[in-house]
Motif scaffolding. Structure first.
Motif, PDB file in Angstrom:
ATOM      1  N   ILE A 131       6.753  63.177  12.728  1.00 27.24           N
ATOM      2  CA  ILE A 131       7.041  61.875  12.121  1.00 27.24           C
ATOM      3  C   ILE A 131       8.081  61.136  12.963  1.00 27.24           C
ATOM      4  CG2 ILE A 131       7.872  60.736  10.020  1.00 27.24           C
ATOM      5  CD1 ILE A 131       6.727  63.304   8.524  1.00 27.24           C
ATOM      6  N   TRP A 132       7.587  60.206  13.750  1.00 28.72           N
ATOM      7  CA  TRP A 132       8.431  59.451  14.687  1.00 28.72           C
ATOM      8  C   TRP A 132       8.653  58.035  14.180  1.00 28.72           C
ATOM      9  CZ3 TRP A 132      10.709  61.808  18.754  1.00 28.72           C
ATOM     10  CH2 TRP A 132      10.159  63.038  19.179  1.00 28.72           C
ATOM     11  N   HIS A 133       9.798  57.491  14.508  1.00 29.21           N
ATOM     12  CA  HIS A 133      10.084  56.125  14.071  1.00 29.21           C
ATOM     13  C   HIS A 133      11.058  55.478  15.067  1.00 29.21           C
ATOM     14  CE1 HIS A 133      10.746  52.774  11.357  1.00 29.21           C
ATOM     15  NE2 HIS A 133       9.850  53.292  10.536  1.00 29.21           N
ATOM     16  N   PRO A 134      10.779  54.216  15.446  1.00 30.29           N
ATOM     17  CA  PRO A 134      11.753  53.550  16.318  1.00 30.29           C
ATOM     18  C   PRO A 134      13.051  53.284  15.555  1.00 30.29           C
ATOM     19  CG  PRO A 134       9.920  52.063  15.750  1.00 30.29           C
ATOM     20  CD  PRO A 134       9.624  53.378  15.108  1.00 30.29           C
ATOM     21  N   PRO A 135      14.161  53.108  16.256  1.00 32.51           N
ATOM     22  CA  PRO A 135      15.422  52.794  15.585  1.00 32.51           C
ATOM     23  C   PRO A 135      15.298  51.505  14.785  1.00 32.51           C
ATOM     24  CG  PRO A 135      15.765  53.164  17.946  1.00 32.51           C
ATOM     25  CD  PRO A 135      14.286  53.132  17.723  1.00 32.51           C
ATOM     26  N   VAL A 136      16.060  51.402  13.724  1.00 29.90           N
ATOM     27  CA  VAL A 136      16.102  50.170  12.937  1.00 29.90           C
ATOM     28  C   VAL A 136      17.534  49.632  13.062  1.00 29.90           C
ATOM     29  CG1 VAL A 136      15.918  49.179  10.611  1.00 29.90           C
ATOM     30  CG2 VAL A 136      14.305  50.957  11.353  1.00 29.90           C
ATOM     31  N   ASP A 137      17.650  48.434  13.598  1.00 25.93           N
ATOM     32  CA  ASP A 137      18.978  47.860  13.895  1.00 25.93           C
ATOM     33  C   ASP A 137      19.822  48.838  14.711  1.00 25.93           C
ATOM     34  OD1 ASP A 137      18.226  45.717  12.287  1.00 25.93           O
ATOM     35  OD2 ASP A 137      19.103  46.645  10.480  1.00 25.93           O
ATOM     36  N   GLY A 138      19.156  49.517  15.635  1.00 24.11           N
ATOM     37  CA  GLY A 138      19.868  50.456  16.510  1.00 24.11           C
ATOM     38  C   GLY A 138      20.303  51.738  15.817  1.00 24.11           C
ATOM     39  N   LYS A 139      19.822  51.925  14.595  1.00 22.70           N
ATOM     40  CA  LYS A 139      20.238  53.129  13.854  1.00 22.70           C
ATOM     41  C   LYS A 139      19.023  53.895  13.318  1.00 22.70           C
ATOM     42  CE  LYS A 139      23.341  51.186  11.003  1.00 22.70           C
ATOM     43  NZ  LYS A 139      23.879  49.909  10.968  1.00 22.70           N
ATOM     44  N   ALA A 140      19.320  55.013  12.627  1.00 26.52           N
ATOM     45  CA  ALA A 140      18.251  55.812  12.023  1.00 26.52           C
ATOM     46  C   ALA A 140      17.415  54.953  11.081  1.00 26.52           C
ATOM     47  CB  ALA A 140      18.855  56.994  11.270  1.00 26.52           C
ATOM     48  N   PRO A 141      16.118  55.255  10.962  1.00 25.77           N
ATOM     49  CA  PRO A 141      15.202  54.433  10.160  1.00 25.77           C
ATOM     50  C   PRO A 141      15.567  54.329   8.678  1.00 25.77           C
ATOM     51  CG  PRO A 141      13.977  55.987  11.533  1.00 25.77           C
ATOM     52  CD  PRO A 141      15.423  56.311  11.709  1.00 25.77           C
ATOM     53  N   ASN A 142      16.190  55.319   8.096  1.00 21.40           N
ATOM     54  CA  ASN A 142      16.609  55.203   6.688  1.00 21.40           C
ATOM     55  C   ASN A 142      17.811  56.116   6.451  1.00 21.40           C
ATOM     56  OD1 ASN A 142      15.765  57.848   6.180  1.00 21.40           O
ATOM     57  ND2 ASN A 142      13.734  57.229   5.486  1.00 21.40           N
ATOM     58  N   ASN A 143      18.265  56.173   5.190  1.00 24.92           N
ATOM     59  CA  ASN A 143      19.503  56.918   4.906  1.00 24.92           C
ATOM     60  C   ASN A 143      19.263  58.353   4.412  1.00 24.92           C
ATOM     61  OD1 ASN A 143      18.568  56.504   2.343  1.00 24.92           O
ATOM     62  ND2 ASN A 143      20.278  55.224   1.644  1.00 24.92           N
ATOM     63  N   TRP A 144      18.071  58.883   4.687  1.00 23.62           N
ATOM     64  CA  TRP A 144      17.787  60.235   4.204  1.00 23.62           C
ATOM     65  C   TRP A 144      18.734  61.259   4.827  1.00 23.62           C
ATOM     66  CZ3 TRP A 144      11.715  60.941   4.130  1.00 23.62           C
ATOM     67  CH2 TRP A 144      11.168  59.969   3.269  1.00 23.62           C
ATOM     68  N   VAL A 145      19.054  62.272   4.009  1.00 17.06           N
ATOM     69  CA  VAL A 145      19.926  63.339   4.509  1.00 17.06           C
ATOM     70  C   VAL A 145      19.139  64.635   4.643  1.00 17.06           C
ATOM     71  CG1 VAL A 145      22.053  62.380   3.539  1.00 17.06           C
ATOM     72  CG2 VAL A 145      20.683  63.986   2.173  1.00 17.06           C
ATOM     73  N   SER A 146      19.632  65.477   5.525  1.00 17.28           N
ATOM     74  CA  SER A 146      19.034  66.797   5.721  1.00 17.28           C
ATOM     75  C   SER A 146      19.552  67.750   4.633  1.00 17.28           C
ATOM     76  CB  SER A 146      19.434  67.317   7.100  1.00 17.28           C
ATOM     77  OG  SER A 146      19.474  68.719   7.106  1.00 17.28           O
ATOM     78  N   PHE A 147      18.735  68.744   4.250  1.00 13.82           N
ATOM     79  CA  PHE A 147      19.189  69.786   3.335  1.00 13.82           C
ATOM     80  C   PHE A 147      20.409  70.503   3.921  1.00 13.82           C
ATOM     81  CE2 PHE A 147      16.120  70.702  -0.139  1.00 13.82           C
ATOM     82  CZ  PHE A 147      15.151  69.766   0.155  1.00 13.82           C
ATOM     83  N   PHE A 148      20.514  70.446   5.221  1.00 13.70           N
ATOM     84  CA  PHE A 148      21.574  71.206   5.884  1.00 13.70           C
ATOM     85  C   PHE A 148      22.616  70.285   6.526  1.00 13.70           C
ATOM     86  CE2 PHE A 148      18.126  74.673   6.490  1.00 13.70           C
ATOM     87  CZ  PHE A 148      18.317  75.108   5.193  1.00 13.70           C
ATOM     88  N   SER A 149      23.007  69.248   5.816  1.00 11.57           N
ATOM     89  CA  SER A 149      24.081  68.309   6.198  1.00 11.57           C
ATOM     90  C   SER A 149      23.649  67.265   7.220  1.00 11.57           C
ATOM     91  CB  SER A 149      25.313  69.032   6.755  1.00 11.57           C
ATOM     92  OG  SER A 149      25.741  70.045   5.877  1.00 11.57           O
ATOM     93  N   GLY A 150      24.213  66.095   7.073  1.00 15.08           N
ATOM     94  CA  GLY A 150      23.997  65.010   8.033  1.00 15.08           C
ATOM     95  C   GLY A 150      22.676  64.284   7.831  1.00 15.08           C
ATOM     96  N   SER A 151      22.401  63.365   8.749  1.00  9.50           N
ATOM     97  CA  SER A 151      21.188  62.557   8.668  1.00  9.50           C
ATOM     98  C   SER A 151      19.946  63.427   8.871  1.00  9.50           C
ATOM     99  CB  SER A 151      21.232  61.487   9.762  1.00  9.50           C
ATOM    100  OG  SER A 151      19.949  60.887   9.907  1.00  9.50           O
ATOM    101  N   ALA A 152      18.841  63.007   8.282  1.00  9.18           N
ATOM    102  CA  ALA A 152      17.571  63.720   8.458  1.00  9.18           C
ATOM    103  C   ALA A 152      16.818  63.214   9.693  1.00  9.18           C
ATOM    104  CB  ALA A 152      16.712  63.566   7.217  1.00  9.18           C
ATOM    105  N   TRP A 153      17.466  62.367  10.474  1.00 11.87           N
ATOM    106  CA  TRP A 153      16.817  61.803  11.662  1.00 11.87           C
ATOM    107  C   TRP A 153      17.556  62.197  12.926  1.00 11.87           C
ATOM    108  CZ3 TRP A 153      12.194  59.457  11.234  1.00 11.87           C
ATOM    109  CH2 TRP A 153      11.826  58.982   9.965  1.00 11.87           C
ATOM    110  N   GLN A 154      16.797  62.460  13.974  1.00  7.28           N
ATOM    111  CA  GLN A 154      17.399  62.774  15.265  1.00  7.28           C
ATOM    112  C   GLN A 154      16.784  61.866  16.319  1.00  7.28           C
ATOM    113  OE1 GLN A 154      19.859  64.861  16.057  1.00  7.28           O
ATOM    114  NE2 GLN A 154      19.653  64.524  18.273  1.00  7.28           N
ATOM    115  N   LEU A 155      17.666  61.215  17.072  1.00  7.74           N
ATOM    116  CA  LEU A 155      17.193  60.359  18.156  1.00  7.74           C
ATOM    117  C   LEU A 155      16.780  61.241  19.333  1.00  7.74           C
ATOM    118  CD1 LEU A 155      16.886  57.422  19.230  1.00  7.74           C
ATOM    119  CD2 LEU A 155      19.215  57.626  20.112  1.00  7.74           C
TER     120      LEU A 155
END
Ligand code: TEU
Ligand code: CA
Length: 562
Positions: A131-155
């Motif tokens: 599941i790939w997504h371009p950056p949105v406003d230079g940031k992660a596509p949404n505010n989802w979090v990982s079960f294991f801390s931090g954002s659920a998105w990796q650039l």
């Protein structure tokens, strides 16, 4: 009137979960392995279990101890070879033990060949497997979090796009919208089924279908992200397809890790007419002592809420679905430390909890070591912890100004490593788990708590589990009977009857460290006599014939009322 019950072997089975890394090391490298499991099959047969659930043994860089798979057809070198898997199946079969395996297909490892390809370029044939997504406003596509801390998105540098990972960044989520991906997964399932496995435990299966357009958490979000991610719009379509293409062709059992599944929707997953899964693990009781938004933050739980969870699920399942009973696994603290007393009344409370596990309605799952009452561990140093969830949470804690001293108590109570310490086979220096240095330190209490001693002692937790298992096998009412709670608001006692046609069993469990009296309802008082105790974790005291039972600390009794 005889009610028609839909009998199935997996409803009557007792399942034993093995976390291979911590089970038994056969070659002294400090890591549990497949030949190590084979060595202990006689022990498991003696316990009386029917099915083993084997946690992942596949090729993996072990970022999340095997839940990050780099080759679904390969075996982790440390664990053995494909021949060892075949031998394990064969040896288990000789002992009438079936084996189900872990199916981890919400995500793979980032070292899986699919992902290695996928990240190369936007037009790679495997791009769409993730599941790939371009950056949105230079940031992660949404505010989802990982079960294991931090954002659920990796650039990802190569293409400048983000990929989704609901777990660690080395566990990219697979894109189930892709037809080829699903086909590859089904082929892989056939491969293992043809080898003779008896089914699957499906890791975080409700998460495979993502919400369209990946919306951010809404304003005022309550923090319950597992529920937010679960049961996306196509999940049932995918599971029905999997059932049609794979599962329905074999006599097997399936249990989904029902993370985020609500009682009112459970039969969509496990109802007979849904043609998806046989069971899901429900988590209601597993988060009663956690803050919704922090898996490691403990809070006081209550017995009344605990009862309500089980009642609610049994009702929701009705005759259409079937439940699974588990109180602990490799992701949670030890059951005796969590729901009982791991000091003064360790033996009594572990037996009490065992009684609950085997006398409620549903298929019981034992987690390795619980049959001897293994407890939480309290490492003095954060360096001794291994679990990625604990370590990521620790990093975040430090980043927010916390200290190791302040974090350690959280780890002691809540770390997944509590359940991952090596199984305590005997009182020798490494608990008989290994002749080398174990990958995770053994619990110092193996001197007193170990299998060798438990097997010999007729009053041990282990031998009590054996009795519970035999009882369940002898009395169908314990498998198929309906549960009715007695005195639900009682904050100390969990009591219920199980009823099947003219057969009835009464279970009274004192979840309290004090002597406690229990008032029996009139209709039951008449039937309860000392000689009707089928099993108890204390010597049976003659019943006075009054309508009150006097229970000792953590005492549990099972009465046969017919
Ligand atoms: O667990 C998913 C899951 O629900 C856990 O993350 C749980 O919320 C947490 O551990 C509670 O402390 C499954 C596996 O059982 C777990 O071992 C894996 O790490 C995870 O999926 C990712 O595959
Ligand atoms: Ca080994």
């Amino acid at each position: 009137m005889a009610t028609s019950i839909n009998k199935q072997w997996w409803k009557e089975s007792v399942i034993y979960q093995i976390y291979p890394r911590s089970f038994n090391d056969s070659n002294g490298d400090g890591v549990g392995d497949l030949p190590g499991i084979i060595e202990k099959l006689d022990y498991l047969q003696h316990l009386g279990i029917d099915v083993i659930w084997l946690c992942p043994f596949y090729s993996s860089p072990n970022d999340d101890n095997g839940y990050d798979i780099s080759n679904y057809y390969g075996v982790l070198d440390e664990f053995g070879t494909i021949e060892d898997v075949e031998k394990l199946l064969e040896e288990a079969k000789k002992r009438n033990i079936k084996i189900i395996i872990d199916l981890v297909v919400n995500h793979s490892s980032d070292e899986h060949q699919w992902f290695v390809e996928s990240r190369k370029s936007k037009d790679n044939p495997y791009r769409d497997y993730y599941i790939w997504h371009p950056p949105v406003d230079g940031k992660a596509p949404n505010n989802w979090v990982s079960f294991f801390s931090g954002s659920a998105w990796q650039l990802d540098e190569a293409t400048g796009e983000y990929y989704l990972h609901l777990f660690t960044k080395k566990q990219p989520d697979l894109n189930w919208e892709n037809d080829n991906l699903r086909k590859e997964i089904y082929d892989m399932m056939h491969f293992w089924l043809q080898k003779g496995v008896a089914g699957f435990r499906m890791d975080v299966i409700p998460l495979i279908s993502k919400k369209p357009n990946l919306p951010s958490f809404p304003a005022g979000f309550d923090g319950n992200f597992p529920e937010f991610y679960a049961s996306g719009p196509r999940v049932h379509e995918f599971l029905k397809e999997m059932n049609r293409e794979v599962l329905s062709k074999y006599d097997i059992m399936t249990v989904g890790e029902g993370i985020g599944v609500k009682p009112e929707e459970v039969n969509a997953y496990v109802g007979q007419s849904s043609n998806e899964l046989n069971m899901v693990f429900h988590f209601g009781h597993m988060f009663l002592d956690r803050q919704t938004d922090d898996m490691l933050e403990w809070k006081q739980w209550s017995l009344v809420e605990f009862k309500e969870v089980f009642e609610k699920w049994e009702k929701a399942l009705g005759n259409e679905g079937w439940g699974s009973l588990f109180l602990g696994n490799h992701d949670f603290p030890r059951i005796v430390s969590r729901f009982g007393d791991d000091e003064t009344y360790r033996v009594e409370s572990a037996k009490l909890i065992g009684t609950l596990l085997f006398t409620l309605k549903g298929t019981p799952y034992i987690y390795q070591g619980d049959e001897i009452g293994m407890t939480n561990v309290a490492y003095e140093n954060m360096d001794d912890y291994n679990d990625v969830q604990t370590l990521n949470a620790f990093k975040e804690f430090l980043a927010n100004g916390g200290s190791a001293e302040a974090f350690l108590p959280k780890a002691h109570l809540s770390s997944r490593d509590n359940a991952r310490t090596p199984v305590q086979w005997d009182n020798s220096s490494q608990a008989g788990f290994t002749t080398g240095t174990p990958w995770l330190k053994v619990n110092p209490n193996h001197k007193e708590i170990n299998v060798a001693e438990a097997v010999e002692d007729e009053n041990s937790i282990f031998n009590y589990y054996r009795k519970l298992i035999q009882l369940r096998k002898r009395h169908e009412v314990l498998v198929y009977g309906e549960t009715e709670i007695i005195d639900k608001p009682n904050t100390k006692i969990y009591a219920y009857t199980r009823t099947l046609e003219d057969k009835q069993v009464l279970v009274v469990l004192n979840f309290n460290v004090e002597n406690t009296e229990f008032q029996l309802p009139q209709n039951l008082a008449a039937k309860v006599e000392a000689d009707k105790v089928m099993l108890s974790n204390y010597p049976v005291v003659p019943h006075t014939g009054k309508d009150k039972l006097s229970l000792k600390p953590y005492e549990g009794r099972v009465y046969l009322l017919f």
